[in-house]
Design an enzyme around this catalytic site. Sequence first.
Site, PDB file in Angstrom:
ATOM      1  N   SER A 217       0.777  -1.210   0.073  1.00 57.55           N
ATOM      2  CA  SER A 217       0.092   0.050   0.042  1.00 57.55           C
ATOM      3  C   SER A 217       0.782   1.255  -0.113  1.00 57.55           C
ATOM      4  O   SER A 217       2.044   1.370   0.321  1.00 57.55           O
ATOM      5  CB  SER A 217      -0.949  -0.108   1.268  1.00 57.55           C
ATOM      6  OG  SER A 217      -1.530   1.195   1.514  1.00 57.55           O
ATOM      7  N   GLY A 218       0.383   2.322  -0.418  1.00 56.66           N
ATOM      8  CA  GLY A 218       0.740   3.630  -0.407  1.00 56.66           C
ATOM      9  C   GLY A 218       0.294   4.293   1.082  1.00 56.66           C
ATOM     10  O   GLY A 218       0.966   5.514   1.192  1.00 56.66           O
ATOM     11  N   ASP A 219      -0.292   3.799   1.855  1.00 59.77           N
ATOM     12  CA  ASP A 219      -0.644   4.144   3.130  1.00 59.77           C
ATOM     13  C   ASP A 219      -0.853   3.204   4.103  1.00 59.77           C
ATOM     14  O   ASP A 219      -0.202   2.137   3.715  1.00 59.77           O
ATOM     15  CB  ASP A 219      -1.962   5.157   3.084  1.00 59.77           C
ATOM     16  CG  ASP A 219      -2.066   6.360   4.029  1.00 59.77           C
ATOM     17  OD1 ASP A 219      -1.615   6.262   5.070  1.00 59.77           O
ATOM     18  OD2 ASP A 219      -2.534   7.290   3.677  1.00 59.77           O
ATOM     19  N   ASP A 220      -1.533   3.288   5.071  1.00 58.94           N
ATOM     20  CA  ASP A 220      -1.613   2.286   6.291  1.00 58.94           C
ATOM     21  C   ASP A 220      -2.170   1.033   5.666  1.00 58.94           C
ATOM     22  O   ASP A 220      -3.234   0.952   5.068  1.00 58.94           O
ATOM     23  CB  ASP A 220      -2.367   2.984   7.493  1.00 58.94           C
ATOM     24  CG  ASP A 220      -1.930   4.033   8.105  1.00 58.94           C
ATOM     25  OD1 ASP A 220      -0.538   4.162   8.099  1.00 58.94           O
ATOM     26  OD2 ASP A 220      -2.767   5.103   8.279  1.00 58.94           O
ATOM     27  N   SER A 251       4.417  -1.187   3.336  1.00 57.66           N
ATOM     28  CA  SER A 251       4.301   0.044   3.032  1.00 57.66           C
ATOM     29  C   SER A 251       5.256   1.230   3.533  1.00 57.66           C
ATOM     30  O   SER A 251       5.322   1.520   4.716  1.00 57.66           O
ATOM     31  CB  SER A 251       2.866   0.500   3.840  1.00 57.66           C
ATOM     32  OG  SER A 251       2.383   1.777   3.594  1.00 57.66           O
TER      33      SER A 251
END
Length: 435
Positions: A217-220, A251
Amino acid sequence: MTCCRAMTVALPDFGGVGDGVTSNTRAFQSAVAHLAQAAPCSSGGGQLYVPPGRWLTGSFNLTSCFTLYLHRDAVILGSQDMSEWPIIDPLPSYGRGRDAPGGRYSSLILGSNLTDVAITGDNGTIDGQGAAWWSKFRSHNLRYTRGYLIELLFSDQILISNLTLVNSPSWNVHPVYSSNVIVSGISILAPVNSPNTDGINPDSCSQVRIEDCYVVSGDDCIAIKSGWDEYGIAVGMPSRQISIRRLTCISPTSATIALGSEMSGGIEDVRAEDITAVDTESGVRIKTAVGRGAYVKDIFVKGFVMKTMKWAFWMTGNYGSHADEGFDPAAIPVVSGISYSDITASNVTTAGRLEGIPGAPFTGICISNATIEVVKSKKAPWTCSDIEGATTSVTPPPCSALPDQGGAATPCPFPPERLPIDMVELKECSSLVPH
């Protein structure tokens, strides 16, 4: 919990064309509407089968006592036509969209006030085709907040399993104001530089089980939330009794499991075990701030393996980003009862960054049996302020606010009893798809 249904129909029966070009929005909507009438809950419900093909669609709603089943070679593609993602109201506990004030785009697959819903398959794929959304977001060319891949509101008995989710415009899986939610056997894939492509975000939900998931992911990878500032406080609906197990996360700029930052309805009784993080910014991160109010309490983590991390432990009470200027500066969040045990980490830049709120320290922090291999650096392995707690058998030795209790001390707690959602068994059906 079962996804067995009395009636199964296939998307082509309603005009669906799996060529990756033809819009199937009306076909999905018609199929769901047909099953809602022809296979109501009283008769056992209905299943919509998505066969091999590339099925382009805009947003569509689900119905109760319903299964959306994807063949392994089926791909649901999010439409690039933004008019096929209608504008809907903000969530009550947020007061506005997260990307921008005002409304938000519908999620690709959504539903509200439903009971007994399954989105599953034989590892079929839901592809949000999010690159265009990411580009518009970065260039500030969106008037409204991006939609998610899956969002179910005010619903009960939800199963999301055995799927691959890729390239969501924003969050991937978002159950909100819901209960009895199981997310199992999901792979979530997005470029690690994609904005806000969180994996699974239970939001003001209770009795949630997340298991056997792989998230890039690009976030949590997992973010537990419960509303934003005064709006979340007014709704007052906590996230609680959440079980996370056998999760693998990648991530580089975010957390494996985040608590907050929108936590103004409260977060409590979260249990995470058998977690692996690789090339991820932090392990479990608590994000809150003055103005959030509520609490994060009774968080239990054990059996966590981390490889190449910026921080193993990170919690902060100064995470800004308010919904508007109407937040209450007297709404001080309470963070207490945070337990980590059986932790191993290698190639870590900083063991812990633990920053509470001046005058309202984070209390009851417990770390036991943790070995963290910190890379050589001039920086201290731990930074601590406004926290209180204790440790047992932690390497490198933590800051003075977390004194070592000695090898004979009791390990940090992890509840021995199982949550009710942990005891729900999934039933497989002998005939899931039309012949």
